[in-house]
Design an enzyme around this catalytic site. Structure first.
Site, short mmCIF file in Angstrom:
data_model
loop_
_atom_site.label_atom_id
_atom_site.label_comp_id
_atom_site.label_asym_id
_atom_site.label_seq_id
_atom_site.Cartn_x
_atom_site.Cartn_y
_atom_site.Cartn_z
N ALA A 15 0.84 -1.20 0.00
CA ALA A 15 0.00 0.00 0.00
C ALA A 15 0.87 1.25 0.00
CB ALA A 15 -0.93 -0.01 1.21
N TYR A 16 1.88 1.27 0.85
CA TYR A 16 2.78 2.42 0.92
C TYR A 16 3.53 2.61 -0.40
CZ TYR A 16 6.45 5.52 2.68
OH TYR A 16 7.30 6.57 2.87
N SER A 17 4.09 1.52 -0.93
CA SER A 17 4.88 1.60 -2.16
C SER A 17 4.03 2.09 -3.33
CB SER A 17 5.48 0.23 -2.48
OG SER A 17 6.36 -0.20 -1.47
N SER A 58 1.24 3.84 -3.18
CA SER A 58 0.83 5.23 -2.99
C SER A 58 1.94 6.19 -3.39
CB SER A 58 0.42 5.48 -1.53
OG SER A 58 1.53 5.45 -0.65
N LYS A 59 3.19 5.83 -3.10
CA LYS A 59 4.30 6.71 -3.43
C LYS A 59 4.66 6.64 -4.91
CE LYS A 59 4.84 8.38 0.70
NZ LYS A 59 4.52 9.80 0.98
#
Length: 256
Positions: A162-164, A166-167
């Site tokens: 999710a973090y990867s 989103s970035k």
């Protein structure tokens, strides 16, 4: 790695007056990187509008504003911009420094609510911000925008989907917006840090921290003042021919 092999951190002296009469909006201003950037900008003469979910504590005598801002709410973005223009009549720069770590789990175990929330804050929150600030900057014919991406957005960290994502989406959003606004005197860039001494890093497991640090050639975690120095340059008038770029701030770590 033996700390004795590490180069000492230099002194990051501010450039007095670089942001005189400039108004800069900062999101995530209570976080480790955001608060360091706010301090640097203020020391260089900027009027800083510092925002976070809970309004940051302002400095005594500060001419700027400290406001609460839920970046996922377009209405709150509009209110913040109305307040800035009503009080200062201008907005010269914006630093989107908010972010959420998100679930640390394999893709096939990713909780839907954690996935949605991470993208809503990290990516869609920046979309709302761009939609709020760009019309103001286009009308003025000038603007500087810097957005906090991550090295994870370049390569995709395991157990951080999710973090990867989103970035990675933020990097693409920044490039797109930069091309759309390049002829309006507006520069839009992203910064992609690796490991920095922030509360976000503390949210990772010790195993994840050790694994990530092993991939940093400098052998150390970044200091928020190092981020602030780069962000300040990107938000300054000197960044006049730099747009649509993602600058790695990673201690030498390369995408793999």
């Amino acid at each position: 790695m033996d700390d004795r092999t590490l180069a000492p951190l230099p002194d990051f002296s501010p450039w007095p007056g670089r942001f005189a009469q400039r108004v800069v909006l900062v999101t995530g201003a209570s976080g480790g990187l955001g608060s360091a950037a706010v301090e640097r900008l203020r020391r260089e003469g900027a009027v800083v509008v510092a925002t976070d979910v809970v309004a940051p504590v302002g400095e005594p005598g500060d001419d700027g504003l400290s406001q609460g801002l839920d970046v996922t709410d377009p209405g709150q973005w509009s209110q913040v911009l109305e307040g800035i223009l009503g009080r200062f009549g201008r907005l010269d720069g914006a630093l989107f420094c908010h972010g959420l770590q998100g679930p640390e789990t394999p893709v096939d175990q990713m909780p839907r609510d954690g996935w949605n929330r991470t993208l809503e804050i990290n990516l869609t929150g920046c979309l709302h911000g761009l939609q709020a600030v760009l019309p103001v900057m286009r009308e003025a014919g000038y603007g500087r925008i810097a957005m906090l991406a991550s090295i994870a957005g370049r390569e995709g960290n395991p157990n951080m989907a999710a973090y990867s994502v989103s970035k990675a989406g933020l990097i693409a959003l920044g490039k797109t917006a930069a091309k759309e606004n390049a002829r309006h005197g507006i520069s839009i860039n992203c910064v992609a840090p690796s490991m920095f001494q922030t509360p976000l890093l503390a949210a990772l497991s010790p195993e994840r921290n050790a694994e990530l640090l092993s991939r940093v050639p400098m052998g150390r975690v970044g200091d928020p003042t190092e981020f602030a120095a780069l962000a300040a340059w990107l938000l300054s008038s000197e960044a006049s021919y730099m747009t649509g770029q993602t600058l790695d701030l990673s201690g030498g770590r390369n995408s793999a």
